[in-house]
Design a protein around this motif. Sequence first.
Motif, PDB file in Angstrom:
ATOM      1  N   GLY A  61       4.135  -3.368  15.322  1.00 51.98           N
ATOM      2  CA  GLY A  61       5.277  -3.184  15.063  1.00 51.98           C
ATOM      3  C   GLY A  61       5.781  -3.059  13.552  1.00 51.98           C
ATOM      4  O   GLY A  61       7.002  -2.550  13.046  1.00 51.98           O
ATOM      5  N   ALA A  62       5.014  -3.735  12.672  1.00 54.89           N
ATOM      6  CA  ALA A  62       5.398  -3.583  11.124  1.00 54.89           C
ATOM      7  C   ALA A  62       5.091  -2.432  10.636  1.00 54.89           C
ATOM      8  O   ALA A  62       4.338  -1.597  11.001  1.00 54.89           O
ATOM      9  N   TYR A  63       5.778  -2.141   9.470  1.00 56.52           N
ATOM     10  CA  TYR A  63       5.626  -1.010   8.476  1.00 56.52           C
ATOM     11  C   TYR A  63       5.652  -1.379   7.031  1.00 56.52           C
ATOM     12  O   TYR A  63       6.471  -2.130   6.779  1.00 56.52           O
ATOM     13  N   VAL A  64       4.612  -0.850   6.726  1.00 48.53           N
ATOM     14  CA  VAL A  64       4.558  -1.092   5.239  1.00 48.53           C
ATOM     15  C   VAL A  64       4.464   0.215   4.559  1.00 48.53           C
ATOM     16  O   VAL A  64       3.454   1.322   4.575  1.00 48.53           O
ATOM     17  N   GLY A  65       5.333   0.206   3.413  1.00 50.80           N
ATOM     18  CA  GLY A  65       5.510   1.551   2.864  1.00 50.80           C
ATOM     19  C   GLY A  65       4.333   2.066   1.924  1.00 50.80           C
ATOM     20  O   GLY A  65       3.743   1.125   1.503  1.00 50.80           O
ATOM     21  N   ALA A  66       4.648   3.296   1.385  1.00 55.00           N
ATOM     22  CA  ALA A  66       3.769   3.676   0.414  1.00 55.00           C
ATOM     23  C   ALA A  66       3.535   3.136  -0.810  1.00 55.00           C
ATOM     24  O   ALA A  66       4.329   2.426  -1.493  1.00 55.00           O
TER      25      ALA A  66
END
Length: 277
Positions: free
Chosen positions: A127-132
Amino acid sequence: MIYRADLKAQIGEFWRGRAGLSAGDEEARRAVHEAIGLLDSGEVRVAEAAPDGDVVVHEWLKQAILLLFKLSEISTTELGPFEYADKIPLKTRYRQQGVRVVPGASARWGSHLAPGVVMMPSYVNIGAYVGANSMVDTWATVGSCAQIGRNVHLSGGVGIGGVLEPPQATPVIVGDECLIGSRCIVADGARVGEGAVVGAGCILTGSIPVIDAATGEELGRGVVPPWCVAVAGTRPRTFTGGEFGLPCVLVVKRLKRGERHDKSLLNDVLRDHGAAT
């Protein structure tokens, strides 16, 4: 593929009837896996900041994650001398996605790592999101559903808290261009604004006061403003047993919007206030 509105409705229906679901329910499993696949690819996110600054939480995606645990059975994964027993598989195909993953790092399926992300030996949960182009440094952890922006550096040992239940609970959100210093803890729905630098050892939760060191004004609770330098502090509180220092976060410097972080200058600022990155 089910249209997204229909998928959201399906997940809601399965959520309401979750008490009767089991790992053998293939219809529910297909819908849940589709939702988790969208999270994994980054096509949808558990939470995001609205234009007015509020955080929008997509509860149905959290419900899908919780249903995944109910519908999955534990399986064994062997990798060299290591053995794992879990309900959720690990991410794969890092190279094709433009992600660098150092041995000892792992991320669960259903988390998203954007192109250019580097994972030192660290962990990113479902569920986590790590950006570019963000860095998850050694022994840093990104908890379930936490949202990390672009060009962020999570320094060694940083703990970004996760939250799955209740589904409407707001996860941690770290904006673009942030630097989170070593051994910081950011949890309980706290937010770090775009471009902020948080000095080593800070504890930031939803209830921690954030104070302007120049004026003594409390700026809020659990939210570090954008484009500033913040360090760990304490403020005195009197109890029946005596006077004690309770943690707070001090904003000690304001940065110009878009100002890039000069590591040597930042270290000078942080050293002056007894902190380091």
